[in-house]
Design a protein around this motif. Structure first.
Motif, PDB file in Angstrom:
ATOM      1  N   SER A 100       3.123  -2.182 -16.544  1.00 17.24           N
ATOM      2  CA  SER A 100       4.204  -2.220 -16.400  1.00 17.24           C
ATOM      3  C   SER A 100       5.547  -0.886 -16.727  1.00 17.24           C
ATOM      4  O   SER A 100       4.613  -0.968 -17.114  1.00 17.24           O
ATOM      5  CB  SER A 100       4.894  -3.756 -16.646  1.00 17.24           C
ATOM      6  N   LEU A 101       6.174  -0.952 -16.323  1.00 18.15           N
ATOM      7  CA  LEU A 101       7.363   0.017 -16.880  1.00 18.15           C
ATOM      8  C   LEU A 101       7.583  -0.263 -18.161  1.00 18.15           C
ATOM      9  O   LEU A 101       7.929   0.320 -19.284  1.00 18.15           O
ATOM     10  CB  LEU A 101       8.334   0.413 -16.289  1.00 18.15           C
ATOM     11  N   ARG A 102       8.023  -1.610 -17.916  1.00 18.77           N
ATOM     12  CA  ARG A 102       8.011  -2.642 -19.063  1.00 18.77           C
ATOM     13  C   ARG A 102       7.176  -1.740 -20.717  1.00 18.77           C
ATOM     14  O   ARG A 102       7.810  -1.714 -21.908  1.00 18.77           O
ATOM     15  CB  ARG A 102       8.434  -3.637 -20.099  1.00 18.77           C
ATOM     16  N   ARG A 103       5.783  -2.065 -20.355  1.00 19.65           N
ATOM     17  CA  ARG A 103       4.762  -1.932 -21.050  1.00 19.65           C
ATOM     18  C   ARG A 103       4.299  -0.322 -21.422  1.00 19.65           C
ATOM     19  O   ARG A 103       4.367  -0.114 -22.558  1.00 19.65           O
ATOM     20  CB  ARG A 103       3.575  -2.452 -20.809  1.00 19.65           C
ATOM     21  N   THR A 104       5.267   0.440 -20.526  1.00 19.65           N
ATOM     22  CA  THR A 104       4.801   1.451 -20.284  1.00 19.65           C
ATOM     23  C   THR A 104       6.000   2.446 -21.173  1.00 19.65           C
ATOM     24  O   THR A 104       5.564   2.755 -22.947  1.00 19.65           O
ATOM     25  CB  THR A 104       4.724   2.969 -19.441  1.00 19.65           C
ATOM     26  N   ALA A 105       7.234   1.461 -21.718  1.00 20.19           N
ATOM     27  CA  ALA A 105       7.941   2.172 -22.469  1.00 20.19           C
ATOM     28  C   ALA A 105       7.997   2.246 -24.247  1.00 20.19           C
ATOM     29  O   ALA A 105       7.509   2.479 -25.001  1.00 20.19           O
ATOM     30  CB  ALA A 105       9.150   1.736 -22.055  1.00 20.19           C
ATOM     31  N   GLU A 106       7.371   0.602 -24.133  1.00 17.97           N
ATOM     32  CA  GLU A 106       6.951  -0.512 -25.401  1.00 17.97           C
ATOM     33  C   GLU A 106       5.976   0.417 -26.316  1.00 17.97           C
ATOM     34  O   GLU A 106       6.435   1.192 -27.400  1.00 17.97           O
ATOM     35  CB  GLU A 106       6.260  -1.453 -25.304  1.00 17.97           C
ATOM     36  N   ILE A 107       4.978   1.133 -25.680  1.00 18.42           N
ATOM     37  CA  ILE A 107       3.493   2.073 -26.280  1.00 18.42           C
ATOM     38  C   ILE A 107       4.502   3.065 -25.818  1.00 18.42           C
ATOM     39  O   ILE A 107       4.046   3.846 -27.665  1.00 18.42           O
ATOM     40  CB  ILE A 107       2.568   2.423 -24.938  1.00 18.42           C
ATOM     41  N   LEU A 108       5.496   4.043 -25.343  1.00 15.39           N
ATOM     42  CA  LEU A 108       5.913   5.168 -25.993  1.00 15.39           C
ATOM     43  C   LEU A 108       6.523   5.147 -27.041  1.00 15.39           C
ATOM     44  O   LEU A 108       6.904   5.732 -28.355  1.00 15.39           O
ATOM     45  CB  LEU A 108       6.773   5.733 -24.689  1.00 15.39           C
ATOM     46  N   ARG A 109       7.768   4.190 -26.897  1.00 17.95           N
ATOM     47  CA  ARG A 109       8.682   3.934 -28.740  1.00 17.95           C
ATOM     48  C   ARG A 109       7.446   3.808 -29.523  1.00 17.95           C
ATOM     49  O   ARG A 109       8.205   3.854 -30.714  1.00 17.95           O
ATOM     50  CB  ARG A 109       9.439   2.701 -28.105  1.00 17.95           C
ATOM     51  N   SER A 110       6.631   2.963 -29.486  1.00 10.93           N
ATOM     52  CA  SER A 110       5.727   2.410 -30.527  1.00 10.93           C
ATOM     53  C   SER A 110       4.761   4.076 -31.462  1.00 10.93           C
ATOM     54  O   SER A 110       5.115   4.399 -32.845  1.00 10.93           O
ATOM     55  CB  SER A 110       4.233   1.614 -30.574  1.00 10.93           C
ATOM     56  N   TRP A 111       4.538   5.327 -30.814  1.00  8.76           N
ATOM     57  CA  TRP A 111       3.753   6.364 -30.951  1.00  8.76           C
ATOM     58  C   TRP A 111       5.068   6.923 -31.720  1.00  8.76           C
ATOM     59  O   TRP A 111       4.295   7.385 -32.220  1.00  8.76           O
ATOM     60  CB  TRP A 111       3.434   7.065 -29.093  1.00  8.76           C
TER      61      TRP A 111
END
Length: 179
Positions: A100-111
């Protein structure tokens, strides 16, 4: 120009932009004059995949057309808080990972910000002083922009590209009689 040629042209334009010297930037992009001077600079602080960095952008003033311009960088996207690599990673992650877009944003924020899931992966790391606030709506905006560019280029995008041999109805193997 088909889709492959456009991709090659885009990469070539980034390589040319990266290869420009200080003398190349003396030529005004509006009028082509070399009667220019440096006219200060400004700093940008975009997020890259590893961390947030400070990038200095040189400004120039053209005496011929009396206009100013900035040097452009192949790694930065104009008007964005995120580097080109973050834009590309978000689109690629969403498209190929099927998240999802939310999960994509979460992973990128984490990195980028060494936060959220990063703390689960590496609990002994020190906390970063800055947090990244990339939102799913921002990733959606990038996808919409990419989709609009792709939609505008649909006519003729496969022109001149050889077609692969035809596959059967199920898509699981060669069509009947071919082999």
């Amino acid at each position: 120009m088909n889709i492959i040629e456009r991709g090659r042209a885009f990469v070539q334009s980034l390589r040319e932009l990266a290869g420009r010297s200080a003398w190349d930037w003396k030529r005004c992009p509006q009028c082509g004059s070399t009667l220019t001077i440096k006219n200060g600079s400004y700093r940008r602080r975009p997020w890259f995949l590893e961390r947030r960095e400070t990038v200095r952008v040189q400004r120039h003033w053209c005496h011929a057309c009396r206009r100013s311009y900035s040097e452009r960088s192949p790694v930065l996207v104009g008007g964005s808080w995120y580097a080109r690599e973050v834009h590309r990673a978000a689109v690629d992650h969403w498209q190929h990972m099927g998240t999802s877009l939310r999960r994509t944003a979460e992973i990128l924020r984490s990195w980028m910000g060494r936060q959220e899931r990063w703390r689960l992966w590496r609990p002994l790391d020190d906390e970063m002083s800055e947090h990244c606030y990339l939102a799913a709506s921002t990733v959606q905006r990038w996808l919409d922009a990419a989709g609009q560019v792709a939609q505008a280029s649909v006519p003729g995008q496969l022109q001149g590209i050889a077609r692969a041999r035809s596959w059967g109805r199920t898509g699981c193997g060669p069509a009947a009689g071919q082999g």
